[in-house]
Design a protein around this motif. Structure first.
Motif, PDB file in Angstrom:
ATOM      1  N   HIS A  74      34.211  52.226  47.745  1.00 37.16           N
ATOM      2  CA  HIS A  74      34.184  50.793  47.827  1.00 37.16           C
ATOM      3  C   HIS A  74      34.418  50.499  46.302  1.00 37.16           C
ATOM      4  N   TYR A  75      35.392  49.984  45.799  1.00 36.36           N
ATOM      5  CA  TYR A  75      35.606  49.661  44.315  1.00 36.36           C
ATOM      6  C   TYR A  75      35.892  48.043  44.308  1.00 36.36           C
ATOM      7  N   LYS A  76      35.303  47.421  43.109  1.00 32.50           N
ATOM      8  CA  LYS A  76      35.308  45.960  43.011  1.00 32.50           C
ATOM      9  C   LYS A  76      35.503  45.637  41.472  1.00 32.50           C
ATOM     10  N   ALA A  77      36.466  44.640  41.252  1.00 26.47           N
ATOM     11  CA  ALA A  77      36.485  44.064  39.755  1.00 26.47           C
ATOM     12  C   ALA A  77      35.428  43.240  39.418  1.00 26.47           C
ATOM     13  N   ASP A  78      35.005  43.386  38.101  1.00 30.04           N
ATOM     14  CA  ASP A  78      34.080  42.411  37.736  1.00 30.04           C
ATOM     15  C   ASP A  78      34.345  41.021  37.662  1.00 30.04           C
ATOM     16  N   LEU A  79      33.159  40.318  38.006  1.00 35.07           N
ATOM     17  CA  LEU A  79      33.295  38.734  38.153  1.00 35.07           C
ATOM     18  C   LEU A  79      33.882  38.227  36.871  1.00 35.07           C
ATOM     19  N   GLU A  80      33.540  38.793  35.593  1.00 37.60           N
ATOM     20  CA  GLU A  80      33.714  37.982  34.502  1.00 37.60           C
ATOM     21  C   GLU A  80      34.736  38.668  33.697  1.00 37.60           C
ATOM     22  N   ASP A  81      34.917  39.879  33.752  1.00 42.34           N
ATOM     23  CA  ASP A  81      36.240  40.661  32.892  1.00 42.34           C
ATOM     24  C   ASP A  81      36.735  41.375  33.967  1.00 42.34           C
TER      25      ASP A  81
END
Length: 280
Positions: A74-81
């Protein structure tokens, strides 16, 4: 997003399946899910998280992560950057060996490049390449090997204990592959050991334990088998054959040929070609 899917890639050792780049939106994610092939992401900018095997890695620009077949990730982009990454997906017989050399595995899936100019250039040329010539797929496979070359050059060899980086069977295979590719050249056991990166004495001991013969004997026997093929399958002179299998000294070649094949090369050729001439 830029991507390309290879439909009928002819390369069995290393097959590029698809590749691309994506500037992710905040919170963009994949999984939990699995792939049926290898996939490497390299982070060009921003940050995000990667989860595998119960571990969570906080990653940023200049780092990358490996996904191995049938491993839930599971991989996820940061919410702010949110990160922007490029990826390459691949499979093939050479994949495991190349990843070993890059010190990457399911247990150690993260890498980092201090200077990533080479990596960015490689990915840029791969991603912005166009299928406009007959040799395009060969060119793309070449860029995939270049991609691995960069990873291997910057591999963190402290990640894995030296004895676990390669199995004994891998070293033996490397010796055999080197002999196959270089038997026509004036190679020595020392040059083989230097190419593989092991001490000569250790490699010789390891090879003999695994194969029951020395590297030198294996090299000589391989050369003589090739010489025997040339003796029967071509019109080359004995001197030509000698040079074709790495011997500049024809007398030494003939001596080694007789030792391995049981008779001198001229007799070997005569005795095995005579029946076919008599029957014609």
């Amino acid at each position: 997003m830029i991507t390309y899917m290879f439909k009928n890639n002819p390369f069995q050792d290393l097959q590029l399946l698809h590749y691309g780049t994506e500037p992710c939106t905040p919170g963009h994610h994949f999984g939990p899910a699995m792939r049926d092939h290898y996939k490497i992401h390299y982070i060009l900018d921003g940050k995000g998280t990667f989860e595998v095997g119960g571990k969570t890695y906080e990653l940023h620009k200049g780092q990358g992560f490996l996904i191995v077949p049938h491993s839930v990730v599971h991989y996820k982009a940061d919410l702010e950057d949110p990160w922007e990454y490029s990826w390459v997906a691949f499979q093939g017989n050479a994949s495991h060996s190349l990843l070993q050399q890059a010190c990457l595995s399911e247990q150690h899936p993260i890498f980092e490049l201090e200077n990533d100019d080479e990596m960015r250039s490689c990915l840029h040329r791969m991603i912005h390449s166009r299928n406009t010539h007959k040799g395009w797929e060969i060119s793309m496979t070449g860029w995939l090997y270049q991609f691995f070359s960069i990873l291997i050059d910057h591999a963190n060899e402290d990640i894995l204990p030296p004895e676990q980086e390669f199995s004994k069977e891998t070293y033996v295979t490397q010796v055999m592959d080197f002999v196959e590719m270089n038997y026509a050249n004036p190679i020595t056991v020392q040059s083989i050991a230097s190419h593989i990166g092991l001490q000569r004495s250790y490699l010789c001991s390891l090879f003999k334990d695994q194969m029951g013969t020395s590297i030198q004997s294996y090299l000589v026997n391989y050369r003589m088998r090739k010489a025997a093929e040339l003796t029967l399958g071509t019109g080359l002179t004995i001197g030509d054959i000698s040079r074709s299998v790495g011997y500049s000294d024809q007398l030494l070649f003939s001596k080694m040929f007789k030792k391995v094949m049981g008779e001198a090369p001229t007799h070997y050729r005569k005795h095995r070609t005579a029946p076919s001439r008599l029957s014609s």
